[in-house]
Design an enzyme around this catalytic site. Structure first.
Site, PDB file in Angstrom:
ATOM      1  N   HIS A 242     -14.644 -38.578  -4.242  1.00 36.67           N
ATOM      2  CA  HIS A 242     -15.255 -39.874  -3.983  1.00 36.67           C
ATOM      3  C   HIS A 242     -15.486 -40.118  -2.491  1.00 36.67           C
ATOM      4  O   HIS A 242     -16.615 -40.287  -2.032  1.00 36.67           O
ATOM      5  CB  HIS A 242     -14.380 -40.990  -4.560  1.00 36.67           C
ATOM      6  CG  HIS A 242     -14.143 -40.894  -6.029  1.00 36.67           C
ATOM      7  ND1 HIS A 242     -15.166 -40.986  -6.948  1.00 36.67           N
ATOM      8  CD2 HIS A 242     -12.997 -40.711  -6.745  1.00 36.67           C
ATOM      9  CE1 HIS A 242     -14.664 -40.880  -8.171  1.00 36.67           C
ATOM     10  NE2 HIS A 242     -13.354 -40.703  -8.074  1.00 36.67           N
ATOM     11  N   ASP A 243     -14.411 -40.177  -1.717  1.00 32.74           N
ATOM     12  CA  ASP A 243     -14.518 -40.626  -0.328  1.00 32.74           C
ATOM     13  C   ASP A 243     -15.267 -39.672   0.591  1.00 32.74           C
ATOM     14  O   ASP A 243     -15.958 -40.135   1.516  1.00 32.74           O
ATOM     15  CB  ASP A 243     -13.130 -40.933   0.233  1.00 32.74           C
ATOM     16  CG  ASP A 243     -12.499 -42.134  -0.456  1.00 32.74           C
ATOM     17  OD1 ASP A 243     -13.232 -43.088  -0.769  1.00 32.74           O
ATOM     18  OD2 ASP A 243     -11.279 -42.120  -0.685  1.00 32.74           O
TER      19      ASP A 243
END
Length: 307
Positions: A242-243
């Site tokens: 995600h990040d």
């Protein structure tokens, strides 16, 4: 043609396995000059996220980068329970050295205000990997400083898919929906990278092994972090990153598909907290809706193995 000057960035983060991967990617890339790392409670408590930020910088030999402790709780509600997904130390039990440098004495929002006011307007981007508490606090306390931000690129939200903490809610916005509402409605230049995109950037065990074979320290550490995701998920073939999509978008926006959407953030107390609604009366935000997943993973691997 000479290389472009590195972009000055501040990473606002709650490390976090995938936060750690994004931070290591930023450290590996010559496209970024990291001015500081501000921390926020999210995946785990603020003392641990702050320590993990310092530990990652100690591993990379970058104790020149300050770590600044930020919000220990959301703006106006109790904080969420820490996620078990990231283990007791927040980064899957992966071994890192202890921080070399203590956190700065100022809280994150005050430090950000001082730093932004000392730089040319528009010169600093913020890469937001956790709840938006620190950025919202900056805007509330010192809007003039906040308006000097060049761009905020934030991992958060979900638009067309199911959320990961509620039917329409993603963790970062759900953890502090009031902060998310402040940032989204602020009019600050914002690119939102939601689950709709990040779920399509997935690392496998084979990806981790390819990083490890390169024999580079940052790549090998990312391989360890990816492998830690599989420790308790033995039947999964891949895990979403995600990040790191924040850094990957900044490196190669052409690999993502952006849409201009008018958004409203739900600040209620139900399972809809943090949910995004597309509404003509909402604030215009650039939202990443599509991504070339294989090309983005290739960029991640190439950047890490070149460092």
């Amino acid at each position: 043609m000479p290389d472009a000057k590195p972009r000055l960035i501040v990473i606002d983060t709650d490390p976090g396995i995938d936060d750690a991967i994004g931070i290591l990617l930023a450290l590996a890339s010559p496209a970024f000059s990291i001015a500081g790392m501000t921390t926020v409670a999210g995946n785990i408590g603020i003392e641990t996220t702050t320590r993990n930020g310092g530990r990652l910088l100690a591993f990379a030999g970058r104790e020149d980068i300050p770590v600044v402790q930020g919000g220990a709780a959301p703006l106006s509600r109790p904080g969420p329970e820490p996620l078990n997904l990231h283990g007791e130390n927040g980064i899957g039990g992966v071994a890192l050295p202890e921080p070399v440098r203590p956190p700065e004495s100022l809280p994150a929002a005050a430090w950000l205000a001082e730093f932004l006011l000392d730089q040319p307007a528009g010169a600093v981007d913020i890469f937001a990997l956790g709840p938006l508490t620190n950025i919202a606090r900056l805007f509330i306390d010192n809007p003039d400083a906040a308006r000097r931000i060049g761009r905020i690129i934030a991992m958060g939200g979900v638009v067309h898919e199911v959320g990961n903490v509620g039917p329409r809610s993603e963790f970062n916005l759900w953890a502090d929906p009031e902060a998310a509402a402040v940032v989204v409605s602020s009019g600050l230049p914002l690119v939102l990278v939601p689950l709709d995109v990040t779920r399509r950037v997935r690392a496998s065990r084979e990806f981790a092994q390819a990083l490890r074979v390169a024999g580079k320290p940052l790549a090998s550490m990312v391989a360890d972090l990816v492998e830690s995701y599989f420790e308790t998920k033995t039947h999964q073939e891949s895990r979403p990153l995600h990040d790191p999509c924040v850094m990957l978008f900044a490196l190669a926006p052409e690999l993502f598909r952006l849409e201009d959407l008018h958004l409203v953030v739900n600040t209620g107390s139900t399972e809809e907290a943090g949910a995004l609604t597309v509404d003509g009366n909402g604030t215009p935000v650039q939202v990443a809706i599509g991504v070339d997943g294989p090309a983005v993973l290739d960029l991640l691997a190439r950047t890490l193995t070149a460092a």
